[in-house]
Design an enzyme around this catalytic site. Structure first.
Site, PDB file in Angstrom:
ATOM      1  CG  HIS A 143     -13.831   6.467   0.141  1.00  0.00           C
ATOM      2  ND1 HIS A 143     -14.957   6.043  -0.008  1.00  0.00           N
ATOM      3  CD2 HIS A 143     -13.402   6.095  -1.013  1.00  0.00           C
ATOM      4  CE1 HIS A 143     -15.410   5.217  -1.132  1.00  0.00           C
ATOM      5  NE2 HIS A 143     -13.990   5.423  -1.791  1.00  0.00           N
ATOM      6  CG  ASP A 185     -18.048   5.623   1.202  1.00  0.00           C
ATOM      7  OD1 ASP A 185     -17.453   4.477   1.471  1.00  0.00           O
ATOM      8  OD2 ASP A 185     -17.576   6.523   0.401  1.00  0.00           O
ATOM      9  NE  ARG A 194      -3.149   2.311   3.098  1.00  0.00           N
ATOM     10  CZ  ARG A 194      -4.523   2.375   2.533  1.00  0.00           C
ATOM     11  NH1 ARG A 194      -5.165   1.943   1.729  1.00  0.00           N
ATOM     12  NH2 ARG A 194      -5.133   3.761   2.838  1.00  0.00           N
ATOM     13  NE  ARG A 197     -20.838   2.518  -3.294  1.00  0.00           N
ATOM     14  CZ  ARG A 197     -19.881   2.650  -3.498  1.00  0.00           C
ATOM     15  NH1 ARG A 197     -18.875   3.037  -2.686  1.00  0.00           N
ATOM     16  NH2 ARG A 197     -19.472   2.714  -5.128  1.00  0.00           N
TER      17      ARG A 197
END
Length: 353
Positions: free
Chosen positions: A212, A185, A125, A188
């Site tokens: 997020h 988000d 990452r 949703r």
């Protein structure tokens, strides 16, 4: 035959071409006054699935007089521009331009960045973050130079960390650097609740805040419909709405993008509508509240010395972030938000900006 997007490119002199079709009204010889309305320009950097969904939605909502598209792949970029231009007869009158050179963004009111490096299998990452920082070093300073008064809207992931990167590289005030954050988000989340309650999602007030991503926080304590607290009613009528069930719903919100990606290969339409809604609030000075990634130091116990960006409900207008709502969180929600902030800040510190 030469390929072109206008008759002038085919060698026809534009000149005052319209004079053969139109003449001034007979009002005693006065010269018509030119319309002086200030034109609005939006630039989208990155013409992939997400960038083009955003551009198309902004175009159909008539939010800009000019849209500039930028991408590193010239053929794909020109193809996307032509595909939109060929729909001109069915769309609001908007000038479309494209180039691989960021100079085409000059004079933008809003610059939307969707470009980002893709993760290589087995890549860490942190290494992916470092590659995105290198990409942003090429994009953000040039955007700031060409459009020093613009608003920057970051959509590239990881959006919270890259919004911090854009803020650092642009030199803009934090109020003019915004991440798309948990706006989608939250949509949703509202959709799931609306389906269960059999109401329109627009009538559900519910927020996801924080990162997020995996550590996002569902603010159950403030979920309401028609001013009525939802959680209390659900727990009274459905014993199954315990902490485990609430976490399962939050997890399904977080994982919903992965489901879409597994089914169609990418996400596009929902993020396109989400970002277009942010663009409308910003460009039209609507003062609407959106959960977006903002500079959150000092909020809800986040240390004042940590320049971390994460999502909180913010009032958006032509000046960017006009204010952040002082939400009432439960002790557990605030604890989770601070934990989310800590994780994000640790990532930011590794970038050396």
């Amino acid at each position: 035959m030469k390929k072109a997007s206008s008759l002038s490119e085919l060698g026809f002199d534009a000149g005052d071409a319209s004079s053969g079709f139109f003449r001034p009204v007979a009002d005693g010889g006065a010269t018509p006054t030119a319309h002086r309305r200030r034109l609005t320009k939006v630039s989208v950097i990155g013409a992939g699935n997400v960038g083009m969904a955003i551009a198309q939605t902004i175009l159909t909502r008539d939010l800009a007089d000019e849209i500039a598209l930028v991408d590193a792949l010239p053929d794909k970029l020109r193809g996307e521009m032509l595909d939109l231009q060929h729909a001109a007869a069915f769309l609001p009158r908007t000038r479309l331009v494209s180039d691989t050179d960021l100079a085409v963004t000059r004079g933008s009111d809003l610059a939307i960045v969707t470009a980002g490096a893709r993760q290589i299998p087995g890549e860490s990452r942190l290494n992916l973050l470092q590659r995105n920082v290198a990409l942003f070093r090429k994009i953000v300073p040039a955007l700031a130079e060409h459009s020093p008064e613009a608003l920057l809207l970051i959509v590239s992931n990881p959006v919270d960390v890259l919004t911090y990167v854009a803020w650092k590289l642009s030199g803009f005030p934090a109020s003019r650097v915004i991440g798309s954050g948990t706006n989608l988000d939250s949509s949703r989340f509202r959709f799931l609740l609306a389906e269960h309650l059999d109401v329109n999602a627009q009538d559900v007030q519910a927020y996801m805040v924080g990162e997020h991503g995996d550590s996002s926080v569902a603010v159950w304590s403030s979920v309401s419909v028609a001013g009525m607290p939802v959680l209390k009613s659900l727990q009274a009528s459905h014993r199954c709405f315990d902490e485990e069930a609430l976490e399962s719903i939050r997890r399904s919100v977080v994982d919903s993008a992965y489901e879409v990606i597994s089914l169609k290969g990418y996400t596009s339409w929902a993020i396109g509508y989400s970002v277009a809604s942010l663009a409308a609030s910003l460009l039209r000075d609507q003062r609407r509240i959106h959960p977006v990634s903002v500079l959150a130091r000092g909020f809800h116990g986040i240390p004042a010395e940590n320049d971390v960006f994460l999502s909180l409900p913010a009032r958006l207008g032509r000046g960017g972030v006009l204010g952040v709502a002082e939400m009432e969180l439960t002790e557990e929600e605030a604890r989770r938000l601070r934990r989310s902030a800590k994780t994000l800040w640790e990532n930011c510190q590794q970038l050396g900006l």
